[in-house]
Design a protein around this motif. Structure first.
Motif, PDB file in Angstrom:
ATOM      1  N   GLU A 148       0.822  -1.211   0.000  1.00 35.51           N
ATOM      2  CA  GLU A 148       0.000   0.000   0.000  1.00 35.51           C
ATOM      3  C   GLU A 148       0.853   1.258   0.000  1.00 35.51           C
ATOM      4  OE1 GLU A 148      -3.942  -1.737   2.357  1.00 35.51           O
ATOM      5  OE2 GLU A 148      -2.385  -0.675   3.462  1.00 35.51           O
ATOM      6  N   ASP A 149       2.036   1.186   0.613  1.00 38.11           N
ATOM      7  CA  ASP A 149       2.945   2.344   0.644  1.00 38.11           C
ATOM      8  C   ASP A 149       3.746   2.499  -0.647  1.00 38.11           C
ATOM      9  OD1 ASP A 149       2.075   2.859   3.186  1.00 38.11           O
ATOM     10  OD2 ASP A 149       3.848   2.077   4.205  1.00 38.11           O
ATOM     11  N   GLY A 150       3.547   1.586  -1.598  1.00 36.33           N
ATOM     12  CA  GLY A 150       4.225   1.703  -2.884  1.00 36.33           C
ATOM     13  C   GLY A 150       5.672   1.253  -2.893  1.00 36.33           C
ATOM     14  N   ARG A 151       6.076   0.480  -1.876  1.00 35.91           N
ATOM     15  CA  ARG A 151       7.494   0.139  -1.764  1.00 35.91           C
ATOM     16  C   ARG A 151       7.969  -0.806  -2.871  1.00 35.91           C
ATOM     17  NH1 ARG A 151       9.857   0.941   3.218  1.00 35.91           N
ATOM     18  NH2 ARG A 151      11.792   0.487   2.062  1.00 35.91           N
ATOM     19  N   ILE A 152       7.071  -1.580  -3.488  1.00 41.81           N
ATOM     20  CA  ILE A 152       7.513  -2.465  -4.580  1.00 41.81           C
ATOM     21  C   ILE A 152       6.771  -2.145  -5.882  1.00 41.81           C
ATOM     22  CG2 ILE A 152       8.196  -4.334  -3.030  1.00 41.81           C
ATOM     23  CD1 ILE A 152       5.605  -5.805  -3.873  1.00 41.81           C
ATOM     24  N   GLY A 153       6.242  -0.936  -5.980  1.00 41.53           N
ATOM     25  CA  GLY A 153       5.505  -0.565  -7.176  1.00 41.53           C
ATOM     26  C   GLY A 153       4.162  -1.269  -7.227  1.00 41.53           C
ATOM     27  N   ARG A 154       3.762  -1.660  -8.410  1.00 41.48           N
ATOM     28  CA  ARG A 154       2.490  -2.364  -8.576  1.00 41.48           C
ATOM     29  C   ARG A 154       2.694  -3.856  -8.328  1.00 41.48           C
ATOM     30  NH1 ARG A 154       0.111  -4.903 -12.860  1.00 41.48           N
ATOM     31  NH2 ARG A 154       1.774  -4.184 -14.274  1.00 41.48           N
ATOM     32  N   LEU A 155       1.868  -4.436  -7.462  1.00 40.83           N
ATOM     33  CA  LEU A 155       1.959  -5.861  -7.149  1.00 40.83           C
ATOM     34  C   LEU A 155       1.449  -6.676  -8.340  1.00 40.83           C
ATOM     35  CD1 LEU A 155       2.468  -8.171  -5.148  1.00 40.83           C
ATOM     36  CD2 LEU A 155       0.172  -7.779  -4.224  1.00 40.83           C
ATOM     37  N   VAL A 156       2.304  -7.562  -8.861  1.00 44.72           N
ATOM     38  CA  VAL A 156       1.974  -8.326 -10.068  1.00 44.72           C
ATOM     39  C   VAL A 156       1.686  -9.796  -9.750  1.00 44.72           C
ATOM     40  CG1 VAL A 156       2.841  -9.104 -12.319  1.00 44.72           C
ATOM     41  CG2 VAL A 156       3.332  -6.780 -11.522  1.00 44.72           C
ATOM     42  N   ASN A 157       2.403 -10.348  -8.780  1.00 42.87           N
ATOM     43  CA  ASN A 157       2.252 -11.780  -8.509  1.00 42.87           C
ATOM     44  C   ASN A 157       2.562 -12.092  -7.051  1.00 42.87           C
ATOM     45  OD1 ASN A 157       3.948 -14.602  -8.351  1.00 42.87           O
ATOM     46  ND2 ASN A 157       2.189 -14.778  -9.724  1.00 42.87           N
TER      47      ASN A 157
END
Length: 433
Positions: free
Chosen positions: A163-172
């Motif tokens: 939610e804080d954007g630490r890994i960008g958009r969650l893909v998998n």
């Protein structure tokens, strides 16, 4: 004089509990491992929670509840139907009966105005789950399913980092539950959850809260579900040569990984389940007379011992869940999140490891721990955090502290979809949530 002081002490405890801002009362229906375990919150925090009655068909469990919570005989019942005749005597009902016995007490206690804390799974069919939800909604009471993994600090940390954007958009998401080879043999080959017609499918009984986690982490509509799995090992065709029906008679009893003698006598695992609180019970005698002493290749079990579930979500992101019996680890989930700007790994409940693609750096983030003085340390402390949240919700009449019954029902629906896919060999399109 002693009687007088005993009476005054009991009255003091009662009125202190009723007067405290956050003290709530409960009845416990089903006093086995989960029901009794959750009830210990009242022992750790008597100013916040008090057990006022309990029901269980097994006398040994009733005796434990009586001594643990200082209950009198008129507060103890061998059937929840006797307890319910008293009307509404507490703020909430904690229901931890066997899986197939959830529906009726959940509905009846909700009708009386009890908030409901219901051990997972909600029930064993989609229709029964919906009836429980409808009953709680109609009664205007809170319904919280014990999807404890949502309350585990490491799982909440994973969600917050996304939610804080630490890994960008969650893909998998790749998520695995290693059940543990001896735990699976105990519970799902020999124990109460070994047969679908007596309990439920293994995915529902063991891993419905893992499916709930994936849905909660992704926080978007699931568009497709597929699943594969089987009972690959524990059936007669896999029986070792010379194996006998019972382990204590078997030539392999000292070397077999699943030997009841090794699991229950040599290593002492799950002894409390076999004796069920009877300190004089003989483990060896139990292995001679109960299902717990049977060869794992010659039991009457039929639930799967390995299963994978695949999910596709509305934005194209995916997740895969694996439930596997044959592991060294005991229920210690392993989770990896793959994002467009980073990756998260959590292979135990103490920390989350973040790798940042832009900075080419790795960071270990420590997780919150439950208070050291609480006895609710199960599931990485999630048992404590679940009870803490639910007691706050009831005390403050604020359901925002807990996940809702409707949310839990949506997660159960994905489990039923996965099982439909496994049985029918096709992709399932979930109904709109």
């Amino acid at each position: 004089q002693a009687t007088y002081f005993c009476l005054m002490d009991s009255l003091r405890k009662f009125f202190c509990c009723k007067m405290a801002d956050q003290c709530v009362t409960c009845v416990v229906v089903g006093c086995g491992q989960r029901g009794f375990g959750y009830s210990l919150f009242a022992c750790d925090y008597p100013e916040r929670m008090k057990v006022v009655a309990a029901a269980d068909p097994k006398p040994s469990r009733i005796d434990v509840m009586k001594s643990t919570h200082d209950l009198s005989d008129d507060q103890l019942f061998d059937d929840w139907r006797g307890l319910i005749k008293l009307g509404k005597i507490a703020d909430f009902a904690m229901i931890a009966t066997q899986d197939r016995s959830h529906k009726e007490p959940a509905i009846e206690f909700a009708k009386l105005g009890y908030h409901i804390l219901l051990e997972k799974p909600m029930a064993v069919t989609r229709e029964d789950c919906k009836e429980i939800l409808d009953a709680a909604t109609s009664a205007g009471v809170m319904l919280c399913i014990c999807h404890v993994l949502r309350y585990a600090p490491h799982n909440r940390l994973l969600k917050k980092l996304v939610e804080d954007g630490r890994i960008g958009r969650l893909v998998n998401i790749q998520h695995t539950e290693p059940i543990g080879f001896y735990h699976f043999a105990h519970s799902y080959v020999r124990g109460n959850w070994r047969r679908e017609d007596e309990s439920s499918c293994a995915l529902l009984a063991k891993s419905c809260h893992d499916v709930d986690l994936i849905r909660w982490w992704m926080d978007k509509k699931c568009s497709k579900v597929s699943s594969f799995g089987s009972l690959s090992e524990f059936h007669p065709a896999r029986k070792p040569e010379g194996a006998t029906e019972r382990c204590l008679d078997c030539p392999h009893q000292n070397t077999c990984a699943y030997s009841a003698k090794r699991i229950y006598i040599r290593y002492g695992c799950f002894r409390n389940v076999l004796t069920d609180g009877d300190q004089f019970a003989s483990i060896a005698e139990k292995l001679k007379t109960t299902n717990y002493g049977k060869c794992v290749w010659q039991s009457d079990n039929d639930v799967v011992d390995n299963q994978v579930v695949n999910f596709e979500f509305e934005d194209g992101s995916t997740a895969s869940f694996s439930m596997i019996a044959f592991t060294e680890k005991l229920c210690q989930r392993e989770t990896t999140f793959y994002g467009t700007k980073g990756q998260l790994r959590c292979f135990d409940d103490s920390k989350v490891v973040l790798f940042d693609f832009e900075k080419l750096s790795q960071e270990e983030i420590q997780c919150e721990r439950p208070p050291s003085n609480t006895r609710l340390q199960g599931h990485g402390g999630a048992d404590f955090f679940l009870m803490d949240a639910f007691i706050k919700a009831v005390a403050k009449n604020d359901p925002s502290y807990i996940s809702s019954g409707a949310d839990a029902f949506a997660s159960h629906n994905l489990v039923f979809d996965a099982e439909q896919s496994r049985h029918e060999g096709r992709i399932i399109i979930p109904d709109a949530e």
